[in-house]
Design a protein around this motif. Structure first.
Motif, PDB file in Angstrom:
ATOM      1  N   GLU A  97      53.818  49.688  47.854  1.00 56.56           N
ATOM      2  CA  GLU A  97      53.349  51.040  47.588  1.00 56.56           C
ATOM      3  C   GLU A  97      52.681  51.178  46.224  1.00 56.56           C
ATOM      4  OE1 GLU A  97      56.663  53.621  48.178  1.00 56.56           O
ATOM      5  OE2 GLU A  97      56.431  53.654  50.366  1.00 56.56           O
ATOM      6  N   ASN A  98      52.827  50.178  45.378  1.00 59.33           N
ATOM      7  CA  ASN A  98      52.235  50.246  44.047  1.00 59.33           C
ATOM      8  C   ASN A  98      51.105  49.251  43.828  1.00 59.33           C
ATOM      9  OD1 ASN A  98      53.913  52.185  42.115  1.00 59.33           O
ATOM     10  ND2 ASN A  98      55.327  51.255  43.574  1.00 59.33           N
ATOM     11  N   VAL A  99      50.773  48.488  44.862  1.00 64.10           N
ATOM     12  CA  VAL A  99      49.588  47.622  44.818  1.00 64.10           C
ATOM     13  C   VAL A  99      48.448  48.390  45.482  1.00 64.10           C
ATOM     14  CG1 VAL A  99      48.560  45.466  45.608  1.00 64.10           C
ATOM     15  CG2 VAL A  99      50.932  45.498  44.835  1.00 64.10           C
ATOM     16  N   PRO A 100      47.300  48.554  44.857  1.00 67.15           N
ATOM     17  CA  PRO A 100      46.211  49.340  45.444  1.00 67.15           C
ATOM     18  C   PRO A 100      45.807  48.830  46.823  1.00 67.15           C
ATOM     19  CG  PRO A 100      45.740  48.799  43.154  1.00 67.15           C
ATOM     20  CD  PRO A 100      46.940  47.997  43.530  1.00 67.15           C
ATOM     21  N   PHE A 101      45.375  49.746  47.680  1.00 62.52           N
ATOM     22  CA  PHE A 101      44.861  49.386  48.999  1.00 62.52           C
ATOM     23  C   PHE A 101      43.748  50.362  49.328  1.00 62.52           C
ATOM     24  CE2 PHE A 101      44.889  49.073  53.667  1.00 62.52           C
ATOM     25  CZ  PHE A 101      44.892  47.693  53.819  1.00 62.52           C
ATOM     26  N   SER A 102      42.608  50.172  48.668  1.00 68.00           N
ATOM     27  CA  SER A 102      41.459  51.062  48.804  1.00 68.00           C
ATOM     28  C   SER A 102      40.203  50.291  48.445  1.00 68.00           C
ATOM     29  CB  SER A 102      41.624  52.269  47.882  1.00 68.00           C
ATOM     30  OG  SER A 102      40.422  52.989  47.764  1.00 68.00           O
ATOM     31  N   THR A 103      39.121  50.549  49.162  1.00 69.22           N
ATOM     32  CA  THR A 103      37.870  49.853  48.846  1.00 69.22           C
ATOM     33  C   THR A 103      37.395  50.198  47.439  1.00 69.22           C
ATOM     34  OG1 THR A 103      36.710  51.655  49.995  1.00 69.22           O
ATOM     35  CG2 THR A 103      37.049  49.616  51.220  1.00 69.22           C
ATOM     36  N   SER A 104      37.728  51.387  46.953  1.00 68.57           N
ATOM     37  CA  SER A 104      37.332  51.766  45.597  1.00 68.57           C
ATOM     38  C   SER A 104      38.095  50.969  44.544  1.00 68.57           C
ATOM     39  CB  SER A 104      37.561  53.262  45.374  1.00 68.57           C
ATOM     40  OG  SER A 104      38.940  53.582  45.434  1.00 68.57           O
ATOM     41  N   LYS A 105      39.202  50.363  44.937  1.00 67.10           N
ATOM     42  CA  LYS A 105      40.030  49.582  44.020  1.00 67.10           C
ATOM     43  C   LYS A 105      39.936  48.088  44.304  1.00 67.10           C
ATOM     44  CE  LYS A 105      42.168  53.158  42.027  1.00 67.10           C
ATOM     45  NZ  LYS A 105      42.172  53.432  40.582  1.00 67.10           N
ATOM     46  N   LEU A 106      38.899  47.676  45.056  1.00 69.96           N
ATOM     47  CA  LEU A 106      38.809  46.278  45.472  1.00 69.96           C
ATOM     48  C   LEU A 106      38.828  45.292  44.308  1.00 69.96           C
ATOM     49  CD1 LEU A 106      38.600  44.352  47.866  1.00 69.96           C
ATOM     50  CD2 LEU A 106      36.117  44.538  47.715  1.00 69.96           C
ATOM     51  N   PRO A 107      38.090  45.536  43.208  1.00 67.37           N
ATOM     52  CA  PRO A 107      38.170  44.577  42.095  1.00 67.37           C
ATOM     53  C   PRO A 107      39.601  44.386  41.584  1.00 67.37           C
ATOM     54  CG  PRO A 107      36.285  46.024  41.802  1.00 67.37           C
ATOM     55  CD  PRO A 107      37.080  46.581  42.944  1.00 67.37           C
ATOM     56  N   GLU A 108      40.360  45.468  41.505  1.00 64.02           N
ATOM     57  CA  GLU A 108      41.750  45.360  41.060  1.00 64.02           C
ATOM     58  C   GLU A 108      42.578  44.569  42.062  1.00 64.02           C
ATOM     59  OE1 GLU A 108      43.662  48.991  39.737  1.00 64.02           O
ATOM     60  OE2 GLU A 108      41.690  49.951  39.589  1.00 64.02           O
ATOM     61  N   ILE A 109      42.354  44.832  43.348  1.00 66.78           N
ATOM     62  CA  ILE A 109      43.108  44.142  44.391  1.00 66.78           C
ATOM     63  C   ILE A 109      42.854  42.642  44.342  1.00 66.78           C
ATOM     64  CG2 ILE A 109      43.409  43.906  46.884  1.00 66.78           C
ATOM     65  CD1 ILE A 109      42.599  46.879  47.102  1.00 66.78           C
ATOM     66  N   LEU A 110      41.586  42.266  44.229  1.00 67.04           N
ATOM     67  CA  LEU A 110      41.251  40.841  44.162  1.00 67.04           C
ATOM     68  C   LEU A 110      41.887  40.193  42.941  1.00 67.04           C
ATOM     69  CD1 LEU A 110      37.469  40.940  45.207  1.00 67.04           C
ATOM     70  CD2 LEU A 110      39.491  40.565  46.649  1.00 67.04           C
ATOM     71  N   ASN A 111      41.930  40.926  41.857  1.00 70.11           N
ATOM     72  CA  ASN A 111      42.552  40.409  40.639  1.00 70.11           C
ATOM     73  C   ASN A 111      44.054  40.213  40.842  1.00 70.11           C
ATOM     74  OD1 ASN A 111      42.674  39.576  37.928  1.00 70.11           O
ATOM     75  ND2 ASN A 111      43.151  41.638  37.234  1.00 70.11           N
ATOM     76  N   TYR A 112      44.709  41.186  41.459  1.00 66.83           N
ATOM     77  CA  TYR A 112      46.146  41.080  41.707  1.00 66.83           C
ATOM     78  C   TYR A 112      46.481  39.842  42.544  1.00 66.83           C
ATOM     79  CZ  TYR A 112      46.677  45.922  40.118  1.00 66.83           C
ATOM     80  OH  TYR A 112      46.680  47.081  39.399  1.00 66.83           O
ATOM     81  N   PHE A 113      45.658  39.593  43.567  1.00 69.10           N
ATOM     82  CA  PHE A 113      45.939  38.502  44.487  1.00 69.10           C
ATOM     83  C   PHE A 113      45.230  37.201  44.111  1.00 69.10           C
ATOM     84  CE2 PHE A 113      46.886  42.231  47.135  1.00 69.10           C
ATOM     85  CZ  PHE A 113      48.124  41.871  47.645  1.00 69.10           C
ATOM     86  N   SER A 114      44.580  37.187  42.952  1.00 72.70           N
ATOM     87  CA  SER A 114      43.874  35.986  42.480  1.00 72.70           C
ATOM     88  C   SER A 114      42.863  35.482  43.509  1.00 72.70           C
ATOM     89  CB  SER A 114      44.878  34.879  42.143  1.00 72.70           C
ATOM     90  OG  SER A 114      45.767  35.292  41.129  1.00 72.70           O
ATOM     91  N   VAL A 115      42.085  36.409  44.055  1.00 66.85           N
ATOM     92  CA  VAL A 115      41.037  36.082  45.018  1.00 66.85           C
ATOM     93  C   VAL A 115      39.687  36.192  44.327  1.00 66.85           C
ATOM     94  CG1 VAL A 115      39.929  36.749  47.187  1.00 66.85           C
ATOM     95  CG2 VAL A 115      42.426  36.850  46.963  1.00 66.85           C
ATOM     96  N   LYS A 116      38.850  35.215  44.508  1.00 63.76           N
ATOM     97  CA  LYS A 116      37.548  35.176  43.851  1.00 63.76           C
ATOM     98  C   LYS A 116      36.593  36.198  44.454  1.00 63.76           C
ATOM     99  CE  LYS A 116      33.710  32.055  42.710  1.00 63.76           C
ATOM    100  NZ  LYS A 116      33.173  30.675  42.880  1.00 63.76           N
TER     101      LYS A 116
END
Length: 351
Positions: free
Chosen positions: A172-191
């Motif tokens: 519930e505290n990890v972003p799940f939104s296309t507007s937050k995609l850069p943050e999500i990729l950073n959290y999951f270490s995805v290039k």
């Protein structure tokens, strides 16, 4: 930067748990909400690794295949572990591969699924790749074909990914939104710009898109949120079922539908499709215009299984160019359209 951000997210996610000392495992949450409902393998397999260690002093929860992992202690203590980067896409591999003989002597139609379009999201038109690719991971068929003695070539695959649900406090505290995609990729270490990043973006986009007429949809990022959505739609103690096959080999085999196709009678259902993401995410949607069946199968080598089939009785709101219409050569709203659920999908029905 990503490491410190992840630490902050996890710390905030479980702060209330630490304060209250009231953390509850996904397994116990299931038992508290669904005491009369066995957990299907499609879900228990996503808990087995985490649940096996949750009663010990601590447990490690896979957030992704990258450099960061989260460690949550039994009493709510939190730690973030910086590990060596790993390679690999890390998307789910579960699914059922089907091809059936063509009707009236026509050749069979194979269906392919790519990361760009999910066949179980009915707003989308089929892509050329979906129509022509072979082998397929989803097959639509008519209800009249689901009868004793019908043979189908099926390939059941085990999910080889070491995935586990994120605890609700983290999810519930990890972003799940296309507007937050850069943050999500950073959290999951995805290039950024990678195939995996595009797959994740498409999954989130599908979750954000509106449902079809008469459908309520929700993307569950934790088992607890899936339980909450399903019970909100179906009431207390709904039944959850999934496709299960004895010792799946991953080899294409001819299966025959046996005696005892069971129609699970219900007034409403929720179907949850596992999406392609770095951790388990399920696209759940409820509708009253469905019928669910448990179909007994037996392969030529004696392997037995029970496949869950869902038939949609009202397809008038689907995209006219959806994959199912192209495969079956029928028009929206004319006949019920059915499909087997892959092993990592779940159907919930009201009692």
């Amino acid at each position: 930067m990503g490491f410190h951000q992840l630490f902050a997210v996890v710390f905030l996610a479980v702060a209330s748990v630490v304060a209250s000392n009231a953390a509850i495992s996904p397994q116990l949450y299931w038992e508290s909400k669904l005491s009369n409902t066995p957990m299907p393998k499609a879900l228990s397999s996503l808990l087995s690794q985490a649940q096996a260690t949750m009663e010990q002093e601590s447990t490690s929860v896979n957030v992704g295949k990258g450099e960061n992992s989260v460690k949550i202690g039994r009493k709510g203590s939190v730690g973030v572990i910086d590990t060596e980067k790993a390679t690999g896409v890390g998307v789910g591999k579960g699914g059922v591969i089907v091809n059936t003989p063509g009707k009236h002597g026509k050749p069979p139609v194979y269906v392919g699924v790519t990361p760009s379009a999910d066949p179980f999201v009915y707003l989308y038109a089929a892509t050329e790749t979906q129509v022509h690719d072979n082998p397929n991971v989803a097959k639509f068929f008519l209800e009249e074909d689901m009868r004793k003695g019908t043979t189908m070539n099926l390939k059941f695959k085990q999910n080889s990914e070491e995935e586990t649900f994120l605890p609700r406090q983290v999810a519930e505290n990890v972003p799940f939104s296309t507007s937050k995609l850069p943050e999500i990729l950073n959290y999951f270490s995805v290039k950024p710009g990678s195939v995996q990043a595009e797959t994740m973006r498409n999954t989130i986009k599908e979750c954000e898109s509106p449902g079809i007429k008469g459908e309520k949809k929700y993307c569950a990022t934790s088992l607890e949120s899936m339980i909450d959505f399903s019970t909100s739609q179906l009431g207390k103690n709904p039944q959850a079922i999934s496709t299960e096959v004895e010792k799946p080999t991953g080899m294409l085999q001819k299966y025959t539908i046996g005696n005892g196709v069971k129609h699970i009678r219900h007034s409403k259902s929720v179907v949850c499709h596992k999406m392609k993401y770095t951790c388990p995410v399920f696209y759940c949607h409820s509708t009253q215009a469905t019928k669910a069946f448990v179909v007994p199968l037996e392969a030529e080598n004696g392997t037995k299984g029970k496949a869950v089939a869902v038939c949609h009785t009202d397809t008038s709101s689907w995209n006219p160019k959806h994959l199912a219409f192209q495969v079956l050569n029928v028009k929206p709203g004319t006949v019920p359209i059915c499909h087997f659920l892959p092993e990592d999908h779940v159907v919930w029905v009201s009692n």
